[in-house]
Design an enzyme around this catalytic site. Structure first.
Site, PDB file in Angstrom:
ATOM      1  N   CYS A 183     -46.706  -7.768  19.977  1.00  0.00           N
ATOM      2  CA  CYS A 183     -46.868  -8.806  18.959  1.00  0.00           C
ATOM      3  C   CYS A 183     -46.463  -8.197  17.616  1.00  0.00           C
ATOM      4  O   CYS A 183     -46.274  -6.976  17.501  1.00  0.00           O
ATOM      5  CB  CYS A 183     -48.312  -9.294  18.916  1.00  0.00           C
ATOM      6  SG  CYS A 183     -49.447  -7.994  18.417  1.00  0.00           S
ATOM      7  N   CYS A 215     -55.596 -15.520  16.391  1.00  0.00           N
ATOM      8  CA  CYS A 215     -54.148 -15.350  16.247  1.00  0.00           C
ATOM      9  C   CYS A 215     -53.450 -16.016  17.430  1.00  0.00           C
ATOM     10  O   CYS A 215     -53.916 -15.922  18.564  1.00  0.00           O
ATOM     11  CB  CYS A 215     -53.836 -13.859  16.222  1.00  0.00           C
ATOM     12  SG  CYS A 215     -52.112 -13.490  16.406  1.00  0.00           S
ATOM     13  N   GLU A 239     -61.579  -3.885  16.727  1.00  0.00           N
ATOM     14  CA  GLU A 239     -61.268  -4.865  15.666  1.00  0.00           C
ATOM     15  C   GLU A 239     -62.554  -5.482  15.114  1.00  0.00           C
ATOM     16  O   GLU A 239     -62.711  -5.637  13.898  1.00  0.00           O
ATOM     17  CB  GLU A 239     -60.365  -5.973  16.229  1.00  0.00           C
ATOM     18  CG  GLU A 239     -60.018  -7.029  15.183  1.00  0.00           C
ATOM     19  CD  GLU A 239     -59.425  -8.294  15.792  1.00  0.00           C
ATOM     20  OE1 GLU A 239     -58.461  -8.190  16.562  1.00  0.00           O
ATOM     21  OE2 GLU A 239     -59.930  -9.390  15.479  1.00  0.00           O
ATOM     22  N   SER A 294     -55.302  -5.626  30.124  1.00  0.00           N
ATOM     23  CA  SER A 294     -55.922  -6.875  30.567  1.00  0.00           C
ATOM     24  C   SER A 294     -55.034  -8.069  30.245  1.00  0.00           C
ATOM     25  O   SER A 294     -54.989  -9.030  31.014  1.00  0.00           O
ATOM     26  CB  SER A 294     -57.306  -7.048  29.969  1.00  0.00           C
ATOM     27  OG  SER A 294     -57.233  -6.995  28.583  1.00  0.00           O
TER      28      SER A 294
HETATM   29  S1  SF4 Z   1     -53.799 -10.371  14.995  1.00  0.00           S
HETATM   30 FE1  SF4 Z   1     -52.196 -11.163  16.309  1.00  0.00          FE
HETATM   31  S2  SF4 Z   1     -50.309 -10.270  15.513  1.00  0.00           S
HETATM   32 FE2  SF4 Z   1     -52.027  -9.096  14.652  1.00  0.00          FE
HETATM   33  S3  SF4 Z   1     -52.309  -7.389  16.077  1.00  0.00           S
HETATM   34 FE3  SF4 Z   1     -53.715  -8.984  16.724  1.00  0.00          FE
HETATM   35  S4  SF4 Z   1     -52.569 -10.150  18.292  1.00  0.00           S
HETATM   36 FE4  SF4 Z   1     -51.093  -8.916  17.144  1.00  0.00          FE
END
Ligand code: SF4
Length: 284
Positions: free
Chosen positions: A13, A194, A128, A223
């Site tokens: 991505c 996203c 994250e 996954s």
């Molecule tokens: S937010 Fe979307 S574009 Fe950014 S790293 Fe995660 S999956 Fe990829």
């Protein structure tokens, strides 16, 4: 003649590509040694290539940070505390946090300062989410299910902000939000999911439906690649999970097959191209 179509959304991505490119640029231009904060990506080929180039991995368990060199922050992002720790270390810090994740950090920080408690809908152990939580300035809860809402204390503040982990399932996010809205009077909901994953899955499904053979390229431990494989298998019976070129040896292609190729988010483009070239060069 074999007709090969590679999905536009196959592979990295935007955020992961940006982080990986940043490490390659740092190897060329930034003060060495080069470190990444956590593995930059879950792909053994890419990580192995970085290792060969001398890139080392630091993480929360690193007791003493180096005082020179360069550290690249991966797309998942980090907490404010970790950012301050890295900045104080003496290393040059290059921030490759995905801009979509950075936006969530800003939301969580600003909304907290405006007096809202924060709920992050996501997996509490995902880097994250740990990073996002680290930007909260007041009470902040992480919930991954409706049942988890039990951990939230809504008795002291009737103002709430809800955000989501970027890869969370949208339908389930909506379900959790509806329940929160029934519990709290003033809720500010920001859909921070996203679309990259969703778009990759939708395109894979469409491509699989019009292909005779479907190749899903990626690591067995990924996954999102496993999910792509199961989606493709549903729409194209002749679907194969390809980790390396050697997996292609057992695949039988008809001389006029329509072959579709997609790949998980951590599969580098050169591997996708190698698979495609192998199929195109196949002789009958
Ligand atoms: S937010 Fe979307 S574009 Fe950014 S790293 Fe995660 S999956 Fe990829």
């Amino acid at each position: 003649m074999i007709n090969v179509t590679i999905a536009d959304t196959a592979g990295f991505c935007f955020g992961v590509k940006r982080a990986v490119d940043t490490v390659y640029q740092a190897i060329e231009n930034a003060p060495s040694p080069i470190y990444t904060w956590g593995p930059i990506i879950h792909n053994e080929h890419v990580v192995g290539d970085f290792e060969k180039k001398g890139v080392m991995v630091l993480d929360e368990d690193t007791a003493e940070l180096p005082s020179e060199g360069t550290v690249v922050i991966r797309s998942h992002g980090i907490t404010r505390e970790t950012q301050e720790r890295l900045q104080a270390s003496g290393m040059q810090v290059i921030d490759a946090t995905c801009p979509f994740v950075q936006k969530i950090h800003q939301i969580v920080e600003t909304q907290g300062k405006e007096g809202r408690d924060v709920i992050i809908v996501g997996n509490p152990s995902h880097p994250e989410v740990i990073g996002i939580k680290g930007w909260a300035t007041g009470p902040c809860y992480v919930v991954s299910s409706v049942e988890d809402l039990k951990i939230c204390d809504f008795s002291t503040n009737n103002k709430l902000c809800v955000v989501a982990q970027t890869t969370f399932n949208y339908e389930y996010f909506k379900e959790i939000v509806e329940i929160i809205k029934n519990l709290v009077y003033d809720v500010s909901v920001l859909n921070t999911i996203c679309n990259a994953t969703k778009e990759r899955q939708l395109e894979a499904r469409e491509l699989a439906a019009k292909s005779d053979t479907m190749l899903v390229v990626g690591s067995k431990s990924s996954s999102n690649t496993q999910k792509l494989y199961s989606i493709c298998k549903e729409f194209c019976d002749d679907t194969y999970y390809i980790q390396t070129l050697s997996d292609l040896v057992t695949v039988h292609f008809g001389s006029d097959n329509r072959v579709g190729i997609t790949a998980g988010a951590s599969t580098p483009n050169n591997i996708i191209q190698e698979v495609s070239q192998y199929v195109r060069r196949k002789e009958f």
